[in-house]
Design a protein around this motif. Structure first.
Motif, PDB file in Angstrom:
ATOM      1  N   LYS A   1       0.828  -1.212   0.000  1.00 36.54           N
ATOM      2  CA  LYS A   1       0.000   0.000   0.000  1.00 36.54           C
ATOM      3  C   LYS A   1       0.864   1.265   0.000  1.00 36.54           C
ATOM      4  CE  LYS A   1      -3.932  -2.228   2.329  1.00 36.54           C
ATOM      5  NZ  LYS A   1      -3.390  -3.581   2.267  1.00 36.54           N
TER       6      LYS A   1
ATOM      7  N   PRO B   1      -2.051   5.462  -5.329  1.00 35.60           N
ATOM      8  CA  PRO B   1      -3.287   6.243  -5.180  1.00 35.60           C
ATOM      9  C   PRO B   1      -3.123   7.605  -5.838  1.00 35.60           C
ATOM     10  CG  PRO B   1      -2.053   6.176  -3.117  1.00 35.60           C
ATOM     11  CD  PRO B   1      -1.383   5.202  -4.041  1.00 35.60           C
ATOM     12  N   ASP B   2      -4.218   8.302  -6.037  1.00 39.98           N
ATOM     13  CA  ASP B   2      -4.168   9.575  -6.756  1.00 39.98           C
ATOM     14  C   ASP B   2      -3.253  10.581  -6.071  1.00 39.98           C
ATOM     15  OD1 ASP B   2      -5.325  11.018  -9.097  1.00 39.98           O
ATOM     16  OD2 ASP B   2      -5.951  12.421  -7.523  1.00 39.98           O
TER      17      ASP B   2
ATOM     18  N   LYS C   1       2.652   4.783  -0.977  1.00 42.35           N
ATOM     19  CA  LYS C   1       2.187   6.098  -1.423  1.00 42.35           C
ATOM     20  C   LYS C   1       3.329   6.954  -1.968  1.00 42.35           C
ATOM     21  CE  LYS C   1      -1.710   6.296   1.810  1.00 42.35           C
ATOM     22  NZ  LYS C   1      -2.329   7.036   2.961  1.00 42.35           N
TER      23      LYS C   1
END
Length: 257
Positions: free
Chosen positions: A97, A120-121, A99
């Motif tokens: 996960k 993720p964005d 980032k």
């Protein structure tokens, strides 16, 4: 450090990779023709077995494929990371996960795009390179894929960029790093990335076989000598758990403890 102190996702990922590597070694002993366990084990680029692997495992985004084909036509196209290796990096990023990601050595940006697609964005890739001409090939496709905002391309010596990140207070804030640049500086890249990566993060180091030259580095081959020294260092580095995988030109995954 006890295994329980490592995040669950990393512990599971490490175990899975260990099983995969052990299976490969055992398969090489049982089926020598597959070549597992030696530098020549890296399956030939044009071999039917590699094509089988791609046909039965590669899930490539259409824009990634477009960039791969564009890069393959470039005179230096062989510098691009293998597509199956890029997919593994992307899967690891999803597993933990991630980032925040660092890439040392961008070339045309295939791997940067692959990683950005799964972030993720709000995620970002700090992409380090000294040659903007190569990156110009990939930039339009980053935009086409809708991930250009996730890729922060910094055209300057990677060591300078990594030092700036450390000076800016970003130590232990990154989740993943991929190192695939000038081999003579591999140890310095590794040490700086290790400071930037948080506990439970992963550093992937490419070209650790260097076409088999690490077996007996020649006196004047500084790249092979540098990689070989780092390989020996990683084996004994208590700060990380490692898996060296016979994929592409060899890739080592270092899991920070």
């Amino acid at each position: 450090m006890p295994l329980l102190s490592v995040p669950k996702e990393v512990a599971v990922g490490t175990a899975m990779l260990g099983v995969a590597f052990a299976t490969g070694v055992l398969a090489g002993k049982r089926y020598p023709s597959l070549g597992f366990g030696t530098p020549s084990a890296t399956i030939g680029k044009n071999s039917p077995l590699r094509q089988y692997i791609l046909d039965h495992s590669l899930r490539e985004h259409p824009i990634l494929k477009k960039l791969r084909l564009l890069t393959a036509d470039h005179p230096c196209g062989r510098m691009m990371v293998s597509c199956e290796q890029a997919q593994l990096m992307a899967n690891l990023i999803k597993l933990i996960k991630a980032k925040k990601v660092i890439e040392v050595g961008v070339f045309t940006g295939y791997n940067a795009l692959s990683m950005a697609l799964v972030l993720p964005d709000s995620g970002r890739v700090i992409a380090c390179d000294i040659n903007d001409d190569y990156a110009k090939i990939g930039r339009p496709l980053w935009k086409e894929a809708g991930v250009e905002h996730k890729i922060d391309l910094r055209i300057k010596p990677a060591i300078q960029t990594l030092d700036e990140l450390l000076a800016g207070g970003e130590a232990e804030t990154f989740d993943f790093a991929f190192i695939d640049a000038d081999k003579e500086n591999y140890n310095e890249y590794y040490e700086k990335c290790l400071r930037l990566i948080k506990k439970g993060g992963i550093i992937a180091i490419d070209n650790v076989f260097w076409s088999g030259k690490v077996l007996k580095p020649r006196k004047g081959d500084l790249a092979a000598q540098s990689i070989h020294r780092l390989n020996e260092k990683l084996l004994r580095d208590a700060r990380v758990n490692i898996s060296m995988l016979p994929m592409g030109d060899g890739v080592t995954l270092a899991f920070k403890l």
